[in-house]
Design a protein around this motif. Structure first.
Motif, PDB file in Angstrom:
ATOM      1  N   ARG A  49       0.931  -1.258   0.087  1.00 49.89           N
ATOM      2  CA  ARG A  49      -0.126   0.110  -0.010  1.00 49.89           C
ATOM      3  C   ARG A  49       0.913   1.224   0.094  1.00 49.89           C
ATOM      4  N   GLN A  50       0.433   2.255  -0.515  1.00 46.29           N
ATOM      5  CA  GLN A  50       0.905   3.665  -0.653  1.00 46.29           C
ATOM      6  C   GLN A  50      -0.196   4.607  -0.551  1.00 46.29           C
ATOM      7  N   LYS A  51       0.000   5.504   0.679  1.00 45.24           N
ATOM      8  CA  LYS A  51      -1.264   6.439   0.865  1.00 45.24           C
ATOM      9  C   LYS A  51      -0.983   7.585   0.251  1.00 45.24           C
ATOM     10  N   GLU A  87      -5.364   1.639  -3.497  1.00 40.28           N
ATOM     11  CA  GLU A  87      -4.194   1.883  -2.811  1.00 40.28           C
ATOM     12  C   GLU A  87      -2.995   1.257  -3.024  1.00 40.28           C
ATOM     13  N   VAL A 136      10.387   0.881   2.425  1.00 40.27           N
ATOM     14  CA  VAL A 136       8.989   0.363   2.952  1.00 40.27           C
ATOM     15  C   VAL A 136       9.292  -0.083   4.530  1.00 40.27           C
ATOM     16  N   TYR A 141       6.674  -2.748   7.238  1.00 42.63           N
ATOM     17  CA  TYR A 141       5.798  -4.038   6.932  1.00 42.63           C
ATOM     18  C   TYR A 141       5.524  -4.288   8.436  1.00 42.63           C
ATOM     19  N   SER A 187       1.559  -6.832   5.734  1.00 41.50           N
ATOM     20  CA  SER A 187       1.091  -5.494   5.227  1.00 41.50           C
ATOM     21  C   SER A 187       2.290  -4.422   5.141  1.00 41.50           C
ATOM     22  N   GLU A 201       3.882  -0.944   3.706  1.00 40.04           N
ATOM     23  CA  GLU A 201       3.342   0.544   3.444  1.00 40.04           C
ATOM     24  C   GLU A 201       4.704   1.104   2.910  1.00 40.04           C
ATOM     25  N   PRO A 220       4.849   7.755   1.362  1.00 38.65           N
ATOM     26  CA  PRO A 220       3.824   8.309   0.394  1.00 38.65           C
ATOM     27  C   PRO A 220       4.622   9.522  -0.321  1.00 38.65           C
ATOM     28  N   TRP A 240      11.401   6.855   8.321  1.00 45.68           N
ATOM     29  CA  TRP A 240      10.434   6.253   9.224  1.00 45.68           C
ATOM     30  C   TRP A 240      10.591   6.807  10.768  1.00 45.68           C
TER      31      TRP A 240
END
Length: 501
Positions: A161-163, A194, A219, A221, A244, A246, A249, A301
């Motif tokens: 996913r990428q918001k 997404e 990323v 996860y 999951s 990410e 963004p 992050w």
């Protein structure tokens, strides 16, 4: 008195005997029988089956290798011959001298293997025999294909996913997956609004995909599992695993606002920066000083930042005047980070393309792409003055020091018509994310403008387009393009071609 020499040049005659069965003169051997009579009396291939069955999955085109392995093998290959020999019981009692395929029709579902074996018979005599074994190819669905056909087929999934408001990062990820063949073990790929969902038959394949994603993109996860069943007698647990993932963004050509702490850690770079590219790290450049910096995934992050402007908000401007800034006119200070040698700082006066001709429409700004611009060019940028930005770091900035316009890249019209190359796409269950949209067109433009970005991507020549061979055939010689030596030629194999010719 003369002695006769023991060595003479005359050939030594070997006495012959008669075969005890047919009376044919033969040289002496332990069996005292000719080869024909030995073969009638003794069969060294007894116990070796002359017919066997091998199983083939039509879904994935693999052959079953006992006890529980499916292997990929083409017709008349060494892998398939080894698989056929392992199916024969009793072959260890004789010595295998030679083995090879006898040609059969590809659609006959029959395989014939010609074997030459040797074995000891009566009295230590060695007999050689040639025979043919016929294999029947039976269809059987493998476990992976069976899970695909069933409702509950996957055991592990990776949700990427990428918001963000654009999908350029996913198009870049798709090309990386194709180049490194990271999707070979997937049971299915399903697009999401997404991101993408990757389904696997085992947790090992999913973790391998996670390792690939952490290598090529910044990323993070999370891991979770769900219990499906539990055998209390054998203490076996059946889980479903979900990862999951990410992605940051941030996308190429976005404008980000750093915190004061991170800007100081990056060599005192300006808090407002333009994203050059997103690979395994985020590459930033300050448009007011051409200072560059690189932010790794772990550093991001720990102190994340957001985009205040994305490529969908780009506005077209016309360059009215430009003045390059020499190195001696720059303001350097101790501890400043690395300055880009590929960019040229310049003071630029621009007018929005929709307001050209109106009074008091000219805006002054400083840009890092002065080496690309000249008077009359079209350039894309962000109108920071009119943008509605909701960012805590941006609100703390001194608005008098913030430029009204931040220029990002030069604009070339109708580039898709002159593009003589194309990209491939991975097969997926849904085609809701098509290639005919603005995000994909912007991604193709980025590949032409950034040679570093396209180093990790396979680009194929479009046979329907003609590549200009003379500079006079090009409308704009300064327009970025992909050279012919950077393109790959697609291989087309005719299925009707006889491979045995």
């Amino acid at each position: 008195m003369e002695y006769i020499s023991a060595t003479t040049d005359q050939p030594v005659e070997v006495s012959k005997i008669l075969c005890c069965q047919c009376g044919t003169p033969i040289e002496p051997n332990p069996a005292n029988m000719c080869v024909a009579c030995v073969r009638t009396e003794i069969d060294i291939t007894e116990g070796i089956p002359k017919q066997a069955t091998i199983h083939f999955c039509r879904g994935c085109e693999r052959y079953f290798q006992p006890p529980a392995e499916w292997v990929q093998a083409s017709l008349e290959s060494r892998e398939l011959l080894s698989l056929c020999l392992k199916k024969l019981k009793g072959l260890g009692r004789v010595k295998l001298v030679d083995a090879g395929f006898v040609w059969t029709e590809p659609h006959s579902k029959r395989l014939k293997v010609k074997l030459t074996v040797q074995g000891e018979v009566l009295g230590g005599a060695v007999l050689e025999q040639v025979f043919v074994v016929e294999y029947v190819v039976a269809h059987q669905m493998c476990d992976d294909c069976h899970r695909v056909e069933a409702q509950n087929f996957w055991r592990a999934s990776v949700q990427v996913r990428q918001k963000a408001q654009n999908k350029k990062t996913f198009y870049y990820l798709e090309q990386l997956i194709l180049k490194h063949k990271a999707h070979d073990n997937t049971l299915g790929i399903k697009p999401n609004h997404e991101g993408l969902d990757f389904f696997y038959a085992s947790e090992t394949h999913a973790r391998k995909m996670i390792d690939f994603l952490t290598t090529v993109l910044p990323v993070r996860y999370q891991h979770s599992k769900k219990l499906l069943s539990h055998d209390i007698h054998s203490n076996i647990y059946n889980y479903k695993f979900t990862f999951s993932v990410e992605i940051v963004p941030i996308s190429k050509d976005s404008v980000v606002c750093l915190s004061k702490k991170m800007a100081g850690q990056l060599g005192g770079i300006n808090q407002l920066c333009v994203v050059q590219r997103v690979t395994n790290s985020i590459h930033l450049i300050d448009p007011s000083s051409a200072q560059i910096a690189e932010v790794s995934g772990s550093k991001y992050w720990m102190d994340s930042f957001q985009s205040i402007c994305n490529p969908k908000q780009l506005v077209e401007y016309i360059v009215m005047d430009i003045d390059a800034i020499r190195d001696k006119d720059r303001n350097f200070f101790p501890g400043q980070g690395q300055i880009s040698n590929k960019h040229v700082l310049a003071d630029v006066w621009v007018v929005r393309a929709s307001e050209i001709g109106s009074d008091d429409a000219m805006v002054h700004t400083r840009t890092h792409i002065g080496h690309l611009l000249k008077v009359g060019d079209s350039v894309l940028g962000y109108n920071i003055q009119d943008c509605n930005v909701n960012n805590d770091h941006f609100e703390k900035l001194d608005r008098d020091k913030v430029a009204d316009v931040i220029l990002v890249k030069k604009h070339y019209a109708d580039r898709s018509k002159r593009r003589a190359w194309r990209l491939k796409h991975i097969p997926r269950d849904d085609t809701s994310i098509g290639s005919a949209n603005k995000d994909y067109a912007a991604f193709l433009d980025d590949l032409e403008e950034d040679p570093v970005l396209r180093q990790n991507i396979n680009i194929y020549r479009d046979p329907t387009k003609q590549i200009p061979v003379d500079i006079n055939d090009v409308e704009d010689p300064n327009e970025p393009c992909i050279r012919l030596d950077e393109m790959l030629e697609e291989m087309h194999i005719d299925e009707d071609t006889d491979m045995h010719e």
